[in-house]
Design a protein around this motif. Sequence first.
Motif, PDB file in Angstrom:
ATOM      1  N   GLU A  34       0.856  -1.180   0.000  1.00 52.89           N
ATOM      2  CA  GLU A  34       0.000   0.000   0.000  1.00 52.89           C
ATOM      3  C   GLU A  34       0.893   1.232   0.000  1.00 52.89           C
ATOM      4  OE1 GLU A  34      -3.771   1.826  -0.077  1.00 52.89           O
ATOM      5  OE2 GLU A  34      -3.373  -0.325  -0.021  1.00 52.89           O
ATOM      6  N   PRO A  35       1.227   1.771  -1.162  1.00 54.87           N
ATOM      7  CA  PRO A  35       2.158   2.900  -1.236  1.00 54.87           C
ATOM      8  C   PRO A  35       1.747   4.045  -0.318  1.00 54.87           C
ATOM      9  CG  PRO A  35       1.709   2.059  -3.428  1.00 54.87           C
ATOM     10  CD  PRO A  35       0.775   1.342  -2.499  1.00 54.87           C
ATOM     11  N   GLY A  36       2.715   4.513   0.477  1.00 51.97           N
ATOM     12  CA  GLY A  36       2.481   5.630   1.367  1.00 51.97           C
ATOM     13  C   GLY A  36       1.978   5.255   2.747  1.00 51.97           C
ATOM     14  N   LYS A  37       1.650   3.982   2.965  1.00 51.55           N
ATOM     15  CA  LYS A  37       1.164   3.534   4.267  1.00 51.55           C
ATOM     16  C   LYS A  37       2.126   2.505   4.862  1.00 51.55           C
ATOM     17  CE  LYS A  37      -3.774   4.412   3.552  1.00 51.55           C
ATOM     18  NZ  LYS A  37      -5.145   3.853   3.638  1.00 51.55           N
ATOM     19  N   VAL A  38       2.299   2.566   6.188  1.00 52.55           N
ATOM     20  CA  VAL A  38       3.258   1.701   6.866  1.00 52.55           C
ATOM     21  C   VAL A  38       2.842   0.245   6.741  1.00 52.55           C
ATOM     22  CG1 VAL A  38       4.318   1.126   9.073  1.00 52.55           C
ATOM     23  CG2 VAL A  38       3.839   3.512   8.505  1.00 52.55           C
ATOM     24  N   ALA A  39       3.789  -0.588   6.318  1.00 55.08           N
ATOM     25  CA  ALA A  39       3.580  -2.036   6.240  1.00 55.08           C
ATOM     26  C   ALA A  39       4.472  -2.692   7.292  1.00 55.08           C
ATOM     27  CB  ALA A  39       3.931  -2.553   4.846  1.00 55.08           C
ATOM     28  N   ALA A  40       3.866  -3.490   8.183  1.00 55.63           N
ATOM     29  CA  ALA A  40       4.655  -4.038   9.292  1.00 55.63           C
ATOM     30  C   ALA A  40       3.972  -5.248   9.907  1.00 55.63           C
ATOM     31  CB  ALA A  40       4.858  -2.968  10.370  1.00 55.63           C
ATOM     32  N   HIS A  41       4.741  -5.969  10.696  1.00 54.61           N
ATOM     33  CA  HIS A  41       4.291  -7.071  11.543  1.00 54.61           C
ATOM     34  C   HIS A  41       3.636  -8.197  10.744  1.00 54.61           C
ATOM     35  CE1 HIS A  41       2.307  -9.389  14.727  1.00 54.61           C
ATOM     36  NE2 HIS A  41       3.220  -8.867  15.531  1.00 54.61           N
ATOM     37  N   VAL A  42       4.447  -9.160  10.384  1.00 54.78           N
ATOM     38  CA  VAL A  42       3.967 -10.360   9.698  1.00 54.78           C
ATOM     39  C   VAL A  42       3.778 -11.467  10.729  1.00 54.78           C
ATOM     40  CG1 VAL A  42       4.628 -12.188   8.082  1.00 54.78           C
ATOM     41  CG2 VAL A  42       4.994  -9.793   7.476  1.00 54.78           C
ATOM     42  N   GLU A  43       2.746 -12.244  10.550  1.00 47.50           N
ATOM     43  CA  GLU A  43       2.542 -13.443  11.364  1.00 47.50           C
ATOM     44  C   GLU A  43       2.032 -14.551  10.450  1.00 47.50           C
ATOM     45  OE1 GLU A  43       2.119 -15.141  15.537  1.00 47.50           O
ATOM     46  OE2 GLU A  43       3.463 -13.852  14.405  1.00 47.50           O
ATOM     47  N   PHE A  44       2.579 -15.751  10.629  1.00 49.83           N
ATOM     48  CA  PHE A  44       2.183 -16.894   9.819  1.00 49.83           C
ATOM     49  C   PHE A  44       1.016 -17.640  10.463  1.00 49.83           C
ATOM     50  CE2 PHE A  44       6.287 -15.938   8.207  1.00 49.83           C
ATOM     51  CZ  PHE A  44       6.387 -16.485   6.940  1.00 49.83           C
ATOM     52  N   ASP A  45       0.290 -18.380   9.616  1.00 47.61           N
ATOM     53  CA  ASP A  45      -0.720 -19.264  10.179  1.00 47.61           C
ATOM     54  C   ASP A  45      -0.033 -20.502  10.746  1.00 47.61           C
ATOM     55  OD1 ASP A  45      -0.053 -20.620   7.796  1.00 47.61           O
ATOM     56  OD2 ASP A  45      -2.079 -21.401   7.582  1.00 47.61           O
ATOM     57  N   ARG A  46      -0.824 -21.391  11.310  1.00 46.87           N
ATOM     58  CA  ARG A  46      -0.275 -22.554  12.003  1.00 46.87           C
ATOM     59  C   ARG A  46       0.642 -23.396  11.121  1.00 46.87           C
ATOM     60  NH1 ARG A  46      -3.776 -27.289  15.189  1.00 46.87           N
ATOM     61  NH2 ARG A  46      -2.037 -28.746  15.423  1.00 46.87           N
ATOM     62  N   SER A  47       0.269 -23.601   9.876  1.00 45.31           N
ATOM     63  CA  SER A  47       1.015 -24.487   8.980  1.00 45.31           C
ATOM     64  C   SER A  47       2.166 -23.803   8.263  1.00 45.31           C
ATOM     65  CB  SER A  47       0.064 -25.080   7.934  1.00 45.31           C
ATOM     66  OG  SER A  47      -0.410 -24.052   7.063  1.00 45.31           O
ATOM     67  N   GLY A  48       2.188 -22.471   8.301  1.00 45.66           N
ATOM     68  CA  GLY A  48       3.198 -21.746   7.536  1.00 45.66           C
ATOM     69  C   GLY A  48       2.814 -21.530   6.091  1.00 45.66           C
ATOM     70  N   ARG A  49       1.564 -21.841   5.748  1.00 44.46           N
ATOM     71  CA  ARG A  49       1.109 -21.684   4.364  1.00 44.46           C
ATOM     72  C   ARG A  49       0.847 -20.232   4.018  1.00 44.46           C
ATOM     73  NH1 ARG A  49      -4.452 -24.329   1.780  1.00 44.46           N
ATOM     74  NH2 ARG A  49      -4.189 -23.458  -0.337  1.00 44.46           N
ATOM     75  N   TYR A  50       0.337 -19.467   4.989  1.00 41.74           N
ATOM     76  CA  TYR A  50      -0.016 -18.079   4.741  1.00 41.74           C
ATOM     77  C   TYR A  50       0.776 -17.149   5.659  1.00 41.74           C
ATOM     78  CZ  TYR A  50      -4.041 -20.109   2.340  1.00 41.74           C
ATOM     79  OH  TYR A  50      -4.840 -20.835   1.488  1.00 41.74           O
ATOM     80  N   ALA A  51       1.079 -15.972   5.141  1.00 45.50           N
ATOM     81  CA  ALA A  51       1.724 -14.920   5.922  1.00 45.50           C
ATOM     82  C   ALA A  51       0.797 -13.712   5.936  1.00 45.50           C
ATOM     83  CB  ALA A  51       3.075 -14.543   5.319  1.00 45.50           C
ATOM     84  N   LEU A  52       0.516 -13.201   7.116  1.00 49.78           N
ATOM     85  CA  LEU A  52      -0.402 -12.072   7.268  1.00 49.78           C
ATOM     86  C   LEU A  52       0.378 -10.814   7.606  1.00 49.78           C
ATOM     87  CD1 LEU A  52      -2.163 -14.665   7.681  1.00 49.78           C
ATOM     88  CD2 LEU A  52      -3.612 -13.293   9.178  1.00 49.78           C
ATOM     89  N   LEU A  53       0.169  -9.756   6.839  1.00 44.82           N
ATOM     90  CA  LEU A  53       0.887  -8.494   6.983  1.00 44.82           C
ATOM     91  C   LEU A  53      -0.093  -7.373   7.324  1.00 44.82           C
ATOM     92  CD1 LEU A  53       3.484  -6.684   6.454  1.00 44.82           C
ATOM     93  CD2 LEU A  53       2.673  -6.520   4.086  1.00 44.82           C
ATOM     94  N   SER A  54       0.334  -6.467   8.186  1.00 47.37           N
ATOM     95  CA  SER A  54      -0.524  -5.347   8.590  1.00 47.37           C
ATOM     96  C   SER A  54      -0.202  -4.079   7.819  1.00 47.37           C
ATOM     97  CB  SER A  54      -0.344  -5.043  10.085  1.00 47.37           C
ATOM     98  OG  SER A  54      -0.916  -6.045  10.882  1.00 47.37           O
ATOM     99  N   ILE A  55      -1.245  -3.334   7.497  1.00 54.05           N
ATOM    100  CA  ILE A  55      -1.114  -1.956   7.043  1.00 54.05           C
ATOM    101  C   ILE A  55      -1.494  -1.082   8.233  1.00 54.05           C
ATOM    102  CG2 ILE A  55      -1.905  -0.192   5.432  1.00 54.05           C
ATOM    103  CD1 ILE A  55      -0.265  -2.443   4.162  1.00 54.05           C
ATOM    104  N   TRP A  56      -0.491  -0.418   8.820  1.00 60.71           N
ATOM    105  CA  TRP A  56      -0.683   0.351  10.059  1.00 60.71           C
ATOM    106  C   TRP A  56      -1.299   1.710   9.747  1.00 60.71           C
ATOM    107  CZ3 TRP A  56       2.916   0.003  14.790  1.00 60.71           C
ATOM    108  CH2 TRP A  56       3.142  -1.335  15.123  1.00 60.71           C
TER     109      TRP A  56
END
Length: 532
Positions: free
Chosen positions: A467-489
């Motif tokens: 998201e250009p211009g917005k802070v991208a931070a804090h990744v957390e994976f799901d239990r299996s490691g299949r998905y990575a979730l990223l926050s737009i702060w």
Amino acid sequence: MNSLTKFVLLTAVGIAGAVASHMVQAQEPIPAGEVKEGAALYATHCAACHNGDRFGGIGPALLPESIAKLRGEALTTVIAKGRPASQMPAFAGELNEEQIGQLSAYLRSEPAVQPVWGEDEIKATYTLLVDPMSLPNKPVFAGDPLNLFTVVEAGDHHVTILDGDKMEPLTRFESRFALHGGAKYSPDGRFVYLASRDGWVTLYDLYSLQKVAEVRVGLNTRNVAVSDDGRYVMAGNMLPHSLVVMDAKDLKPLRIIPVTGDDGASSRVSAVYTAPPRGSFIVALKDMPEVWEIPYSKPKKPIYPGFVHNYEAGMVEALGVQDRAFALRRIRLEDHLDDFFFDQDYRHLIGASRDGQSGQVVNLNVGRKIADVALDGMPHLGSGITFDWQDRSVLATPHLMEGKISVIDMQDWSTIKVLETMGPGFFMRSHENSPYAWADVFFGPNRDVVHIIDKSTLEIVKTLKPEPGKVAAHVEFDRSGRYALLSIWDDEGAVIVYDAKTLEEIKRLPMSKPVGKYNVYNKITYSAGTSH
């Protein structure tokens, strides 16, 4: 006299004279006139919600330490514009710019009467909302309860419980003001414990999706930790200087432990951690060159000479403890430590020195420093991760002051590699089943990008700008490691779901500044790819 009363008395003796010296100071002297005028404005406009003593009521505490994160003009902006989706109104229509400045000055000033928060104050706030014995035996939803995420939304102070299988919200509820220190879970993953900056601890049942209990353990709290046997929750306070032990099943306060040194001086608590193999809490101190180890159960195996004996005997004169748990062990160091990291078996503690130019390795078994680490640029060790590289364990950590990531050999504590990034970072995350580590560049002009690092080559292989211009931070994976979730702060932010293998975006969930996401399974198994 019960054990809680004993500890409160010791707290009063060791802490009362030292609280003032550790209050957050203003960046420059505050004119007395502004403070006086601000006090009158506070009594008129703020006391009804925040209480006349500024300790908090309907609204949060407004003490210097409580609002330390509102730097620069952030505090005056909140006063003028209020907070969206909260009961905090905008005062720009009632107060002019000068009055808002006076009110801000008063809030940043130390209170005339130093705060006290002991046994009586804690017990008065305790609320049991649901009888734990009445809770259901099974989740009220379909899906894997260990693959849930607790998402903390700071924009409007809410928490979303996210189904990690469907990547859909199960529920959303209002939280206390400014949750801090991450979500912590019971060992079975059923309950989540949340702590706010102004001292509130909330117990939430993930099976029935409801709050169970709340208690206010301090005026400025750093975080909580849950014992791996599921019996205790410990909170670490900045104000007052104390540790508070609660019953994990219902948050009933059990005891208060004063954080005082041999000379009677007290210290703020930087953080509290659980060390499962050791059966103990590890306490990081802000103002004393010490680390505390406080056992709550017998360790799974002998840790160091005398450990089992100390637990079984349970006699520590300094605290007056005569039961088996919570016998304090002090590990005295040569320097203060400001940030901490543990290896997976909790034998070593890696701490950043206060000068931000180096680090040290403390062997918890022998209770002393065993090595120095080259970590200039103020590493954020609390967000470090470990992974295997060429048949050895390595530590990777971002730096808060320099655009780089250090990779450290955890056998001889030498630097294997330093990766240059597009700016100083705050969080790193990975998963045992993923070939990649994710690192943000939270500080600086490029904070809208995230680096993807190949753990086998130790190279940045891709840089995302979600998201250009917005802070991208804090990744957390799901239990299996299949998905990575990223926050737009951002107040109008989102949690973005990525395929952790292809790095393609799968889904985008609108959220209000989702500052943290915490997967149940990864947390209760102490995954090497996430913070503990």
